[in-house]
Design a protein around this motif. Structure first.
Motif, mmCIF file in Angstrom:
data_model
loop_
_atom_site.group_PDB
_atom_site.id
_atom_site.type_symbol
_atom_site.label_atom_id
_atom_site.label_comp_id
_atom_site.label_asym_id
_atom_site.label_seq_id
_atom_site.Cartn_x
_atom_site.Cartn_y
_atom_site.Cartn_z
ATOM 1 N N ARG A 1 1.002 -0.642 -0.034
ATOM 2 C CA ARG A 1 0.028 -0.251 0.296
ATOM 3 C C ARG A 1 1.145 1.422 0.030
ATOM 4 O O ARG A 1 2.090 1.200 0.042
ATOM 5 C CB ARG A 1 -0.699 0.131 1.312
ATOM 6 N N ARG A 2 0.573 2.334 -0.933
ATOM 7 C CA ARG A 2 1.064 3.673 -0.256
ATOM 8 C C ARG A 2 0.585 4.331 0.771
ATOM 9 O O ARG A 2 -0.596 4.296 0.827
ATOM 10 C CB ARG A 2 1.155 4.263 -1.252
ATOM 11 N N TRP A 3 1.339 4.899 1.504
ATOM 12 C CA TRP A 3 0.544 5.910 2.430
ATOM 13 C C TRP A 3 1.375 6.988 2.929
ATOM 14 O O TRP A 3 2.126 7.825 2.087
ATOM 15 C CB TRP A 3 1.364 5.370 3.745
ATOM 16 N N SER A 4 0.815 7.992 2.729
ATOM 17 C CA SER A 4 0.527 9.342 3.061
ATOM 18 C C SER A 4 0.431 10.347 3.902
ATOM 19 O O SER A 4 -0.866 9.587 4.724
ATOM 20 C CB SER A 4 0.674 10.375 1.746
ATOM 21 N N TYR A 5 0.621 11.375 4.412
ATOM 22 C CA TYR A 5 0.723 12.481 5.563
ATOM 23 C C TYR A 5 1.027 13.827 5.285
ATOM 24 O O TYR A 5 2.426 14.751 4.909
ATOM 25 C CB TYR A 5 1.029 11.452 6.542
ATOM 26 N N PRO A 6 0.330 14.484 5.933
ATOM 27 C CA PRO A 6 1.096 16.269 5.284
ATOM 28 C C PRO A 6 2.175 16.523 6.329
ATOM 29 O O PRO A 6 2.490 15.572 7.561
ATOM 30 C CB PRO A 6 -0.585 16.990 6.505
ATOM 31 N N LEU A 7 3.147 17.237 6.048
ATOM 32 C CA LEU A 7 5.319 17.233 6.605
ATOM 33 C C LEU A 7 4.835 18.230 7.708
ATOM 34 O O LEU A 7 4.727 19.580 6.958
ATOM 35 C CB LEU A 7 5.762 16.753 5.611
ATOM 36 N N THR A 8 4.684 18.394 8.965
ATOM 37 C CA THR A 8 4.650 19.759 9.922
ATOM 38 C C THR A 8 5.653 18.771 10.807
ATOM 39 O O THR A 8 6.206 18.040 10.956
ATOM 40 C CB THR A 8 3.296 19.515 9.939
ATOM 41 N N ALA A 9 6.766 20.685 11.448
ATOM 42 C CA ALA A 9 7.089 19.921 12.331
ATOM 43 C C ALA A 9 6.161 20.558 13.283
ATOM 44 O O ALA A 9 5.231 21.119 13.547
ATOM 45 C CB ALA A 9 8.964 20.711 12.268
ATOM 46 N N LEU A 10 6.327 19.964 14.584
ATOM 47 C CA LEU A 10 5.630 20.074 16.331
ATOM 48 C C LEU A 10 7.061 19.822 17.156
ATOM 49 O O LEU A 10 7.950 19.138 17.566
ATOM 50 C CB LEU A 10 4.579 18.547 16.148
ATOM 51 N N TRP A 11 6.658 20.964 18.312
ATOM 52 C CA TRP A 11 7.699 21.588 19.225
ATOM 53 C C TRP A 11 6.420 21.295 20.401
ATOM 54 O O TRP A 11 5.866 22.203 20.505
ATOM 55 C CB TRP A 11 8.177 22.473 19.051
ATOM 56 N N ALA A 12 6.732 20.745 21.397
ATOM 57 C CA ALA A 12 5.890 20.930 22.503
ATOM 58 C C ALA A 12 6.728 22.074 23.352
ATOM 59 O O ALA A 12 7.463 22.015 23.724
ATOM 60 C CB ALA A 12 6.122 19.614 24.077
ATOM 61 N N GLN A 13 6.379 23.072 24.342
ATOM 62 C CA GLN A 13 6.278 23.761 25.429
ATOM 63 C C GLN A 13 7.456 23.285 26.347
ATOM 64 O O GLN A 13 8.013 23.316 26.403
ATOM 65 C CB GLN A 13 5.791 24.854 25.183
ATOM 66 N N ARG A 14 7.666 22.109 25.966
ATOM 67 C CA ARG A 14 7.675 21.485 27.440
ATOM 68 C C ARG A 14 7.124 19.933 27.875
ATOM 69 O O ARG A 14 6.219 19.218 26.565
ATOM 70 C CB ARG A 14 7.360 21.709 28.981
ATOM 71 N N GLN A 15 7.908 19.164 28.172
ATOM 72 C CA GLN A 15 8.125 17.764 28.508
ATOM 73 C C GLN A 15 7.406 16.769 29.190
ATOM 74 O O GLN A 15 8.016 15.887 29.417
ATOM 75 C CB GLN A 15 9.549 16.829 27.656
ATOM 76 N N VAL A 16 7.586 17.422 30.780
ATOM 77 C CA VAL A 16 7.121 17.091 31.720
ATOM 78 C C VAL A 16 5.830 18.120 31.930
ATOM 79 O O VAL A 16 5.613 19.051 31.646
ATOM 80 C CB VAL A 16 8.433 17.066 32.393
ATOM 81 N N ASP A 17 5.059 17.527 33.222
ATOM 82 C CA ASP A 17 4.098 17.959 34.229
ATOM 83 C C ASP A 17 4.175 17.385 35.096
ATOM 84 O O ASP A 17 4.492 16.549 35.942
ATOM 85 C CB ASP A 17 2.721 18.396 33.206
#
Length: 426
Positions: free
Chosen positions: A282-298
């Motif tokens: 199968r061919r797979w596709s997805y929009p290319l975006t970068a994501l960066w959470a403001q912090r990695q813990v809570d």
């Protein structure tokens, strides 16, 4: 309603969440993992076109967690990486950059592992861990306080079960509900591209070589697969995966093509060094975006993998970056438990954040710069780029540094280095 005490509860049983669960449970730490989808069947399903590039350090983590040896098929090692600049339908620039694994050490750069094979290995490992409970399919509501966390399973066969945990881990992907619940904002960047992923069979052997072509509309990668793997034939006995980034309007047109036309477009981008080709799976596709959470813990919460960051696939390091989160968090949790410390305390989470964030920031920045530099067809920039590729090819120390980064070895220690704190897996 039943109540269960556990130390760590992981929400999301994809490759990153399931690997973290296996790593912690193998170290003797009571762990629960839940996912809204049922775990796929244990038998190897039909090939669906998806595969992962597993860096050397990620392989070490999977081996230490008892997952690697349960792969149902032998992975394909990557011994050679060729980087070239080009344009579709034209011969690539003769100025190229060649990385060979023997120039760095005895190990390959990494391995190509089919997605279906990794899932089967994970599912084969999880039931054999006495310190692990799996809830799937299941959805849950999560309450976190400074004293601890309570996870109430609301759907599925275990509905009504309440888990008490010291730490909750969000491993549910880019749209993480736990991240949103914690009020952790994200920064996103849309590249205006679509990523296309799949595989093709071909006439000539790939010899363990991966090709990275930098093209005006986005990078194109050919990645060697172990064959025939049930999809080969007498005419096309070998197979490779592709990761192809292109403008969204063009990608939509390519994805609508039949196999013959789509195969011709693949050849226009990578050349004919593999002979005739035939798309498979199968061919797979997805929009290319970068994501960066403001912090990695809570409070009583840690983010791992795509819940914390998403990068451009130009360097093929997205899943490997998630595995680096797994190694960093697992090491901090294991060390805390061994020292009698609360593994969900702010002190432990701060140590994890200090380890994971800089590594993710470097990779996010590097892939972003690469995409901007190599996705530019302006003549002087293209010439400078090609000269730069050729110059790096003649600088052994710089080449070695780049190769070590691709293998995940830069700054790697502990679980990633094969010298982790965990006990040997049973």
């Amino acid at each position: 309603m039943s109540d269960t005490d556990t130390t760590i509860c992981i929400v999301g049983a994809g490759p990153v969440g399931a690997t973290l669960a296996a790593t912690l449970a193998a170290a003797g730490i009571p762990t629960a993992v839940l996912d809204r989808a049922p775990l796929p069947p244990m038998e190897l399903p039909d090939f669906d076109g998806r595969a992962y590039a597993i860096a050397l350090t990620s392989q070490r983590l999977l081996a230490a967690s008892g997952i690697w040896d349960r792969l149902p098929e032998t992975p394909q090692p990557i011994h050679h990486i060729r980087v070239q600049d080009g344009r579709p339908g034209h011969a690539p620039s003769p100025l190229k950059l060649d990385f060979r694994s023997e120039e760095v050490g005895p190990d390959p750069f990494g391995w190509m592992v089919e997605a279906r094979a990794l899932r089967v290995a994970l599912n084969a490992r999880l039931p054999h861990l006495p310190n692990l409970r799996v809830f799937a399919p299941a959805e849950a509501s999560v309450e976190r306080t400074p004293e601890g966390a309570r996870i109430r399973i609301t759907t599925g066969p275990d509905s009504g079960t309440v888990l008490s945990a010291r730490l909750v881990v969000a491993a549910e992907g880019r749209e993480s509900a736990l991240r949103q619940q914690a009020g952790i904002g994200v920064t996103r960047h849309d590249y205006g591209q679509t990523g296309m992923v799949g595989a093709f069979a071909h006439e000539r052997p790939h010899n363990g070589t991966a090709l990275e072509m930098f093209l005006p509309n986005g990078p194109f990668a050919q990645l060697p697969l172990a064959g025939p793997g049930g999809f080969g034939s007498a005419q096309f006995p070998h197979a490779s995966a592709f990761v192809w980034s292109d403008r969204r309007d063009l990608a939509q047109r390519f994805l609508a093509m039949d196999d013959a036309a789509f195969g011709r477009e693949l050849t226009r981008r990578m050349g004919d060094h593999l002979g005739r080709i035939r798309p498979i799976g199968r061919r797979w596709s997805y929009p290319l975006t970068a994501l960066w959470a403001q912090r990695q813990v809570d409070t009583r919460l840690a983010l791992v993998g795509d819940a914390a960051h998403g990068i451009h696939p130009i360097a093929g390091q997205g899943l490997n970056l998630g595995f680096r989160d797994v190694a960093a968090l697992a090491e901090e949790i294991i060390a805390a438990v061994a020292a009698g410390e609360d593994p969900g305390s702010q002190a432990v989470l701060r140590r994890y954040d200090r380890r994971a964030r800089p590594d993710a920031a470097i990779m996010l920045g590097a892939t972003h710069v690469l995409e901007k530099l190599f996705g530019n067809d302006f003549g002087p920039v293209r010439l400078a780029r090609r000269l730069g590729i050729a110059a790096v090819d003649r600088m052994p120390r710089l080449k070695r540094a780049f190769a070590q980064r691709a293998m995940g070895m830069a700054g790697a220690s502990g679980l990633l280095g094969g010298q982790g704190l965990m006990t040997p897996p049973g």
